[in-house]
Design an enzyme around this catalytic site. Structure first.
Site, mmCIF file in Angstrom:
data_model
loop_
_atom_site.group_PDB
_atom_site.id
_atom_site.type_symbol
_atom_site.label_atom_id
_atom_site.label_comp_id
_atom_site.label_asym_id
_atom_site.label_seq_id
_atom_site.Cartn_x
_atom_site.Cartn_y
_atom_site.Cartn_z
ATOM 1 N N ASP A 128 67.799 30.359 30.506
ATOM 2 C CA ASP A 128 68.506 29.129 30.857
ATOM 3 C C ASP A 128 67.568 28.215 31.617
ATOM 4 O O ASP A 128 66.673 28.682 32.339
ATOM 5 C CB ASP A 128 69.736 29.436 31.709
ATOM 6 N N ASP A 146 73.724 26.946 24.437
ATOM 7 C CA ASP A 146 75.038 26.874 25.076
ATOM 8 C C ASP A 146 75.689 25.524 24.828
ATOM 9 O O ASP A 146 76.897 25.435 24.565
ATOM 10 C CB ASP A 146 74.915 27.091 26.589
#
Length: 167
Positions: A128, A146
C-alpha cells in the site's frame, strides 16, 4: 471462424484488456514504490496537506482486516480473489461487449483483485502507498488495485439503483 469465437468476441470478455491495464499499472506502481521509497511512516513523502505517499505492507484485507493472523489469511484472500475474478469473467462472457458500464465495472474489480493477489502470492502481503487524512483521522493506506475494486463495486451498486423499476 467458428461460432464460439465469434460469441466470445462479441461478449464482455473483450473488456478484459482493462483488467490487464489495471493489473499492469498497479504492479508497476508498487515496484516503483518498493524500489524508490523507504519502508514505513517515517519515510512518507508529504504531497499535500491531506495526502502522503508511503510504503507499507498489509497482511490482511481492507482496513487491515485479519492482518494479525498467522498467515492463513494470505491464501484465504487469494482464493476469494480467484473465485470472484472467475465469476466476474463468466458474467462478462454472458454480457454483450456493448454493455460498457457493467463490463468496465467487472474488469476494474478483476484487475484490482489480481493485482492484490499477485502481491499476496509473491510477497506474502499487499503493498500500500496512498495515505489520505483529515486532521488526526487517517484513512487506512491503500493502492491502485484497491481503488479499482472500490470504483468497480460502486459502479455495480449505481447500476443496480438506476435500473430499479418502481412498480
Amino acid at each position: 471462424m467458428n461460432e464460439k469465437s465469434l460469441t466470445l468476441r462479441q461478449s464482455g470478455v473483450r473488456w478484459l484488456w482493462l483488467a490487464a491495464l489495471v493489473f499492469i499499472l498497479d504492479i508497476g506502481i508498487k515496484y516503483l514504490v518498493m524500489d524508490n521509497m523507504g519502508y514505513g511512516w517515517a519515510n512518507r513523502i508529504e504531497i499535500m496537506p491531506f495526502f502522503n505517499l508511503l510504503y507499507v505492507h498489509n497482511y490482511g484485507a481492507a482496513f487491515s482486516f485479519l492482518s494479525d493472523q498467522s498467515g492463513w489469511q494470505r491464501w484465504f484472500f487469494a482464493c476469494i480473489a480467484f473465485f470472484v475474478s472467475g465469476l466476474l469473467t463468466f458474467w462478462m462472457s454472458k454480457l454483450p461487449a456493448n454493455e460498457k458500464w457493467n463490463n468496465v465495472a467487472y474488469a476494474m474489480i478483476i484487475g484490482g483483485a489480481i493485482g492484490n493477489v499477485f502481491d499476496r502470492i509473491v510477497h506474502g502481503f499487499v503493498i500500500d502507498y496512498l495515505d489520505f487524512f483529515w486532521g488526526s483521522y487517517h484513512w487506512p493506506a491503500f493502492n491502485l488495485a484497491d481503488s479499482a475494486i472500490c470504483v468497480g463495486a460502486a459502479m455495480i451498486i449505481l447500476d443496480g439503483l438506476r435500473n430499479k423499476k418502481i412498480e
